[in-house]
Design a protein around this motif. Structure first.
Motif, PDB file in Angstrom:
ATOM      1  N   GLU A 193     -15.157  55.687  -5.197  1.00 16.91           N
ATOM      2  CA  GLU A 193     -15.883  54.902  -4.185  1.00 16.91           C
ATOM      3  C   GLU A 193     -15.016  53.785  -3.611  1.00 16.91           C
ATOM      4  OE1 GLU A 193     -18.651  56.005  -2.890  1.00 16.91           O
ATOM      5  OE2 GLU A 193     -18.510  57.653  -4.318  1.00 16.91           O
ATOM      6  N   LEU A 196     -12.665  55.309  -1.115  1.00 17.23           N
ATOM      7  CA  LEU A 196     -13.340  55.631   0.148  1.00 17.23           C
ATOM      8  C   LEU A 196     -13.628  54.370   0.961  1.00 17.23           C
ATOM      9  CD1 LEU A 196     -15.779  58.485  -0.974  1.00 17.23           C
ATOM     10  CD2 LEU A 196     -13.581  58.694   0.204  1.00 17.23           C
ATOM     11  N   ARG A 197     -13.996  53.271   0.247  1.00 17.16           N
ATOM     12  CA  ARG A 197     -14.227  52.016   0.966  1.00 17.16           C
ATOM     13  C   ARG A 197     -12.943  51.551   1.646  1.00 17.16           C
ATOM     14  NH1 ARG A 197     -17.363  50.686  -3.477  1.00 17.16           N
ATOM     15  NH2 ARG A 197     -15.726  49.399  -4.395  1.00 17.16           N
ATOM     16  N   GLU A 200     -12.413  53.673   4.599  1.00 19.30           N
ATOM     17  CA  GLU A 200     -13.444  53.361   5.588  1.00 19.30           C
ATOM     18  C   GLU A 200     -12.956  52.271   6.560  1.00 19.30           C
ATOM     19  OE1 GLU A 200     -16.678  54.923   5.333  1.00 19.30           O
ATOM     20  OE2 GLU A 200     -16.898  54.115   7.355  1.00 19.30           O
ATOM     21  N   ARG A 339     -17.107  64.906  -2.670  1.00 19.97           N
ATOM     22  CA  ARG A 339     -17.468  63.552  -2.228  1.00 19.97           C
ATOM     23  C   ARG A 339     -16.642  63.157  -1.010  1.00 19.97           C
ATOM     24  NH1 ARG A 339     -19.619  60.152  -0.312  1.00 19.97           N
ATOM     25  NH2 ARG A 339     -19.708  57.935  -0.821  1.00 19.97           N
ATOM     26  N   TRP A 343     -18.031  62.192   2.669  1.00 17.14           N
ATOM     27  CA  TRP A 343     -17.698  60.903   3.277  1.00 17.14           C
ATOM     28  C   TRP A 343     -17.105  61.115   4.661  1.00 17.14           C
ATOM     29  CZ3 TRP A 343     -12.643  59.435   4.573  1.00 17.14           C
ATOM     30  CH2 TRP A 343     -12.526  58.138   5.099  1.00 17.14           C
TER      31      TRP A 343
END
Lengths: 346, 286
Positions: A193, A196-197, A200, A339, A343
């Motif tokens: 996570e 991915l952040r 992002e 995942r 995303w």
């Protein structure tokens, strides 16, 4: 589904092979072995550094094949193995080991004393060190703005334009974590996570590439300003005067690995072949043919200084980065990929 | 229609020809039906005999989204192909002699270049500093280079380019069989051009439209190279995810489940379209 059929068929094959081999001396050399690789420049380097010298030394011919990954599973499951040795991405090799498709390596035959730390594994062994490096187009990025870290490459105020990344979670996530400030020895287990952040933050600026050739093309043509490339893909263009540059800072070291498909008839010759390629001499020859570093530390003194500067595993470059944890990806690759794909669509 | 069929003496297969039939049937059974059946079986039997693979595909992950996107882009590409091909085919169908040969030659020649090479060509054209962007800027349509690659637009254009001949050829074949005297009769009876087209030409060309639509739509669903080269983060199509599961993770049961769902969707859409098209053809011919 193939499970119940495998053993009878293999038994029949085995019996047939035993009958055929009966008159010969036990452990006799085969006339040839099949070595599968991804072809192209890698196979050219393999041929020059490994195949020809191995044949000259042992008399065993090398028959080349293309290493289609799913073929490994298909042939091992069917008990009809076609390759004696295969080169594959080390993460794929680790995955194959997890799925039980590989023979255990015999470290009585393969000498691992001089190999880079973390290289030998029970069922696969990396044979070179490549690197996922930060690279940039020198026309799109001013010399003063050239990134020295992944965090700087993430900084859209430092320089504008698109950033190119592999459309896969492997390697891209490690890099995203380093950009977010995770120390290179703290990458595993990967905080999916958090990675991915981090991605992002630059998602609108990301240009997703799907092949190494494409990654170099978009960089050379200036479609992207910077991004992640494999060092072997940007080395030649840079030498040839293309407007690209790269750095080994925070590089993620990746590798090609040798594996022996489970059920090969030439297990011993395959082991001898792998042992041969990991010796310092052939390792040095390989690194002169293609800009991938040797895994044998004793090969380094056999390579000249200017060349060493471009090899990921040189004494100068190796400490700048970190070796990928192939086994983590073998265990977590698929669910992380799921995942990652979700995303990306969101 | 039925009356004509009854009037002509039907051609029947001789016994000798019937003996040849097992050969192609056997070939298809061994190299098509059996492997396909294995794929379907694998999706429900591996790793355990249940529907866990299907639950995963239709669950929260990215798979259902990707399947839906695949159908959307296939429909978009089919619609664009039809709009582009219809007038070209209508003109071509009216050509005679050398002009017709040149035209068909051009269409068929485009099939000689592989989809990989044509997709790479678009990659070069669509680049940030490529021909398309230069043209857009020179024409004043854009102030700065536009991002074309990595978008559904790029994927759709690339796919239309590859698939256009598959729409053109059945359309031309059907349109060439349209009897020009029917159009003349309509004109003599006082039909305006639009009415003539809608009531006579269009209904008679529908079998070609249906064949072209089916061919292009079904081929679109399995596209791999074009979307992976021209697309970006959001343009993943079903074939790409099937390849990833099969060849990156070696999860053949999951790949089989996605493939089976794609196959089932294709069959359902095809049957539904076929029924709709048949109703449409009979209604308009009435």
């Amino acid at each position: 589904m193939t499970e119940p059929r495998r053993f009878p068929r293999r038994a029949v094959l085995g019996a047939a092979a035993a009958t055929l081999a009966a008159p010969a001396i036990v452990g006799a050399k085969p006339a040839s072995i099949v070595v599968a690789s991804s072809g192209g420049k890698l196979e050219e380097a393999f041929t020059a550094a490994y195949y020809k010298p191995f044949t000259a030394k042992t008399g065993i011919q090398i028959i080349t094949a293309v290493n289609t990954y799913s073929k490994l599973k298909a042939t091992v499951d069917a008990g009809a193995v076609e390759w004696d040795v295969a080169q594959m991405d080390a993460a794929a090799a680790a995955n194959s080991a997890k799925l039980g498709l590989l023979e255990k390596l015999d470290y009585a035959v393969i000498d691992r004393t001089d190999l880079v730390e973390g290289v030998p594994h029970e069922e696969y062994i990396p044979c070179d060190v490549a690197a996922a490096v930060m690279s940039w187009n020198t026309r799109n990025v001013a010399p003063a703005a050239a990134p020295q870290s992944w965090a700087e490459l993430w900084d859209t105020k430092r320089f504008g334009g698109q950033r190119g990344f592999w459309k896969q979670p492997f390697q891209t996530m490690e890099i995203a974590l380093m950009a977010d400030g995770v120390a290179k020895d703290q990458l595993y287990p990967i905080d999916v996570e958090r990675a991915l952040r981090s991605l992002e933050r630059i998602k609108p600026q990301i240009f997703w590439w799907t092949s190494g050739g494409q990654s170099a093309q978009i960089l050379i043509d200036g479609d992207i300003a910077a991004g992640m490339s494999w060092n072997g893909r940007v080395f030649d263009p840079k030498q040839g005067g293309a407007p690209v540059d790269f750095s080994f800072n925070q590089a993620l070291f990746v590798a090609d690995a040798w594996v022996i498909p489970r059920g090969t008839k030439n297990r011993q010759a395959a082991m001898d072949f792998i042992a041969f390629t990991l010796q310092s001499g052939p390792q040095a020859e390989f690194a002169k043919a293609i800009p991938y570093g040797p895994v044998n530390r004793k090969a380094l003194p056999l390579i000249d200084k200017p060349r060493l500067a471009f090899l990921p595993s040189s004494d100068e470059n190796l400490p700048k980065g970190v070796l990928q944890n192939f086994d983590w990806w073998a265990q977590n690759g698929q669910k992380t990929g799921e995942r990652f794909n979700s995303w990306m669509l969101g | 229609m039925a009356g004509i069929g009854r009037a002509a003496k039907p051609w029947t297969l001789g016994r000798g020809y019937l003996l040849l039939l097992p050969l192609p049937c056997g070939f298809l059974a061994v190299f098509f039906v059996w492997p396909l059946l294995r794929v379907v079986l694998r999706s429900v039997l591996d790793p355990r005999p249940n529907f866990s693979n299907y639950a995963k595909v239709l669950g929260a992950g990215p798979y259902a989204h990707i399947l839906l996107y695949t159908i959307e882009i296939a429909a978009l590409v089919t619609a664009i192909c039809l709009l582009l091909a219809y007038p070209v085919a209508a003109l071509t169908a009216r050509m005679r002699g050398g002009a017709l040969q040149v035209m068909t030659g051009l269409i068929v020649a485009s099939l000689w270049t592989s989809a990989v090479i044509r997709s790479y060509a678009w990659l070069i054209l669509f680049q940030r500093y490529g021909v398309v962007n230069q043209a857009l800027i020179a024409l004043g349509l854009a102030g700065a280079p536009v991002r074309i690659l990595q978008t559904t637009t790029a994927v759709a254009i690339g796919m239309v380019h590859v698939l256009l001949p598959f729409m053109l050829l059945p359309l031309i074949a059907t349109m060439r069989r349209i009897d020009p005297t029917l159009l003349r009769a309509g004109r003599i009876l006082g039909a305006a051009p639009v009415r003539l087209f809608l009531r006579v030409y269009l209904p008679l060309s529908l079998p070609g439209v249906n064949a072209g639509v089916a061919l292009v739509f079904i081929t679109s669903l399995g596209f791999f190279i074009t979307p992976s080269l021209l697309g970006g983060g959001r343009t993943t199509m079903a074939a790409m995810i099937i390849e990833e599961e099969a060849d990156t993770y070696l999860d053949w049961p999951l790949a089989s489940a996605i493939a089976t769902i794609l196959l089932a969707l294709t069959v359902v859409i095809y049957l539904a379209y076929g029924r709709l098209a048949r109703v449409e053809v009979t209604r308009s011919l009435r």
